[in-house]
Write an enzyme that holds these catalytic residues in place. Structure first.
Site, PDB file in Angstrom:
ATOM      1  N   GLU A 100       7.039   4.627  11.654  1.00 22.84           N
ATOM      2  CA  GLU A 100       6.017   5.579  12.099  1.00 22.84           C
ATOM      3  C   GLU A 100       6.115   5.747  13.614  1.00 22.84           C
ATOM      4  OE1 GLU A 100       2.089   4.502  10.848  1.00 22.84           O
ATOM      5  OE2 GLU A 100       2.732   4.070   8.797  1.00 22.84           O
ATOM      6  N   ARG A 184      -2.240   8.354  -4.338  1.00 25.71           N
ATOM      7  CA  ARG A 184      -2.460   7.086  -5.049  1.00 25.71           C
ATOM      8  C   ARG A 184      -3.925   7.001  -5.455  1.00 25.71           C
ATOM      9  NH1 ARG A 184      -1.540   0.969  -2.510  1.00 25.71           N
ATOM     10  NH2 ARG A 184      -1.658  -0.175  -4.492  1.00 25.71           N
ATOM     11  N   SER A 192      -6.669  -1.855  -0.760  1.00 25.22           N
ATOM     12  CA  SER A 192      -5.544  -2.332   0.039  1.00 25.22           C
ATOM     13  C   SER A 192      -5.882  -2.338   1.529  1.00 25.22           C
ATOM     14  CB  SER A 192      -4.314  -1.462  -0.225  1.00 25.22           C
ATOM     15  OG  SER A 192      -3.222  -1.903   0.545  1.00 25.22           O
ATOM     16  N   TYR A 239       2.074   7.765  -6.453  1.00 21.69           N
ATOM     17  CA  TYR A 239       2.627   6.429  -6.203  1.00 21.69           C
ATOM     18  C   TYR A 239       2.846   5.665  -7.507  1.00 21.69           C
ATOM     19  CZ  TYR A 239       2.549   1.446  -5.050  1.00 21.69           C
ATOM     20  OH  TYR A 239       2.834   0.106  -4.981  1.00 21.69           O
ATOM     21  N   SER A 286       2.978  -2.680   6.005  1.00 24.63           N
ATOM     22  CA  SER A 286       3.664  -2.589   4.705  1.00 24.63           C
ATOM     23  C   SER A 286       5.020  -3.271   4.703  1.00 24.63           C
ATOM     24  CB  SER A 286       3.844  -1.116   4.316  1.00 24.63           C
ATOM     25  OG  SER A 286       2.601  -0.479   4.183  1.00 24.63           O
ATOM     26  N   ASP A 288       6.079  -6.354   4.809  1.00 24.64           N
ATOM     27  CA  ASP A 288       6.283  -7.488   3.908  1.00 24.64           C
ATOM     28  C   ASP A 288       6.337  -7.075   2.445  1.00 24.64           C
ATOM     29  OD1 ASP A 288       3.580  -6.812   3.889  1.00 24.64           O
ATOM     30  OD2 ASP A 288       2.951  -8.829   3.328  1.00 24.64           O
ATOM     31  N   VAL A 290       7.729  -3.799   1.418  1.00 21.05           N
ATOM     32  CA  VAL A 290       8.904  -2.967   1.121  1.00 21.05           C
ATOM     33  C   VAL A 290      10.216  -3.727   1.233  1.00 21.05           C
ATOM     34  CG1 VAL A 290       7.799  -0.777   1.657  1.00 21.05           C
ATOM     35  CG2 VAL A 290       8.990  -2.014   3.468  1.00 21.05           C
ATOM     36  N   ILE A 291      10.170  -5.012   1.612  1.00 21.97           N
ATOM     37  CA  ILE A 291      11.396  -5.814   1.541  1.00 21.97           C
ATOM     38  C   ILE A 291      11.713  -6.157   0.088  1.00 21.97           C
ATOM     39  CG2 ILE A 291      11.093  -6.838   3.837  1.00 21.97           C
ATOM     40  CD1 ILE A 291      10.160  -9.412   2.255  1.00 21.97           C
TER      41      ILE A 291
END
Length: 370
Positions: A100, A184, A192, A239, A286, A288, A290-291
């Site tokens: 971003e 979503r 979240s 989503y 985010s 942690d 998207v890994i």
């Protein structure tokens, strides 16, 4: 003798004066010529065709970037899967999104503020800062940020969630751009942001009711603008369906973007930190998540967390839920059955097979999304 000296001094002064007058005259003529040049009307055509170039050293290619290129904008309410979406696209060898920028939604919000204030608009017009001047400047500024904050690539995309609050304006600035609006279940998005303490301007993280009200307002604004520009330019991406059926949706999405299919978009986790792959920020909330490969672990975490009085009033608090296809009274709704590969991914995630790489380990700061 004294008289002769006076004559010589007088002559010297006369010569110096003459040279000074001549120099000043030449300088004045030059200034006048420059002023005349500046007074000539600027050709607007030249200001409308701002071009940026990028050199891909690895591929030995030079790319030209301009306002008519097919830019991709990803947005939505924060915590709606925008980071996953951009990571999956970043895994494609021809696409670069990156982190971003945080700058783009702020400058767009400032432009909106100027447009809404009739007094400010009069002041700007009086100063010669017309809509055309501002639009030209915005084009150049936004393009500069998008192009230069990451590596060159044939296709560039931007992911700043709230930038799509200005979707119709961006569509006007960049006529060939396409927009991916991430949608979503608002209950999941709000849970979240509250549970992960993602500070969003205007959202009271101590109140599910307030956050759901603000979620409804934000997604309604973006949804209406998406409908306004039309299905050829803006695509709604749910989503839940993306994580349940990633291949089906990524094929549809790349076809919409008119970009050739590449299987790497289904394995973004393998491209993290690699050259030409997925670049992640140490401070984005985010990172942690998207890994990990695409999984359904986050779909129903909100169930049992929302106060009963809010659940009871859900259809009134967030009418956009029903409009987007979510049952406001189902806890949880039946989102669908995941593909076999996603079931396997989710099992591996629960086993703890995917951990944050050392190069991304840094305690995130309190993040505020605007």
């Amino acid at each position: 003798m004294v008289g002769k000296l006076k004559q010589n001094l007088l002559l010297a002064c006369l010569v110096i004066s003459s040279v000074t007058v001549f120099y000043l005259g030449q300088h004045a003529m030059e200034c006048h010529h420059r002023i005349e040049e500046r007074s000539q009307p600027v050709k607007l055509e030249s200001t409308r065709t701002t071009v940026r170039t990028g050199l891909d050293l690895k591929a030995n290619k030079t790319f030209a970037y301009h306002k008519d290129m097919p830019l991709i904008f990803i947005g939505g309410v924060p915590r709606s899967g925008t980071t996953l979406m951009r990571a999956m696209l970043d895994a494609h060898p021809d696409i670069r999104c990156g982190e971003e920028t945080r700058v783009i939604p702020r400058i767009l919000a400032l432009k909106q503020m100027w447009s809404r204030s009739s007094k400010e608009k009069i002041r700007l017009d009086e100063a010669g800062v017309t809509d055309e001047v501002l639009d030209s400047a915005m084009q150049a500024f936004l393009l500069e940020i998008i192009v230069k904050h990451g590596e060159p690539a044939p296709y560039l995309c931007n992911k700043d969630p709230f930038a799509l609050k200005s979707l119709t304006y961006l569509s006007r600035l960049f006529p060939n751009a396409k927009f991916l609006l991430m949608v979503r279940d608002g209950r999941a998005s709000v849970h979240s942001m509250i549970s992960r303490k993602v500070t969003i301007a205007g959202f009271d993280l101590n109140s599910y009711r307030d956050c759901l009200t603000k979620w409804n307002r934000a997604i309604e604004t973006m949804y209406n603008q998406c409908m306004e520009v039309g299905y050829k330019k803006c695509m709604l991406v749910h989503y839940e369906q993306l994580v349940l059926h990633p291949e089906r949706w990524m094929r549809t999405l790349l076809k919409f973007l008119q970009i050739p299919w590449n299987h790497s978009v289904l394995h973004h986790e393998e491209m993290i930190g690699k050259a030409g792959g997925v670049s992640l920020s140490k401070v984005e909330r985010s990172t942690d998540q998207v890994i990990k490969p695409v999984n359904v672990g986050a779909l129903s975490k909100w169930v049992g967390k929302i106060p009963p009085d809010v659940l009871q009033d859900m259809a009134v608090i967030a009418p956009m839920l029903a409009k987007l296809g979510y049952d406001p009274y189902a806890n949880p709704p039946n989102y669908g059955k995941p593909d076999p590969k996603i079931i396997e991914n989710t099992r591996r995630v629960y086993k703890g097979e995917f951990q944050l790489p050392d190069f991304l380990k840094e305690k995130p700061q309190t993040e505020q999304v605007e």
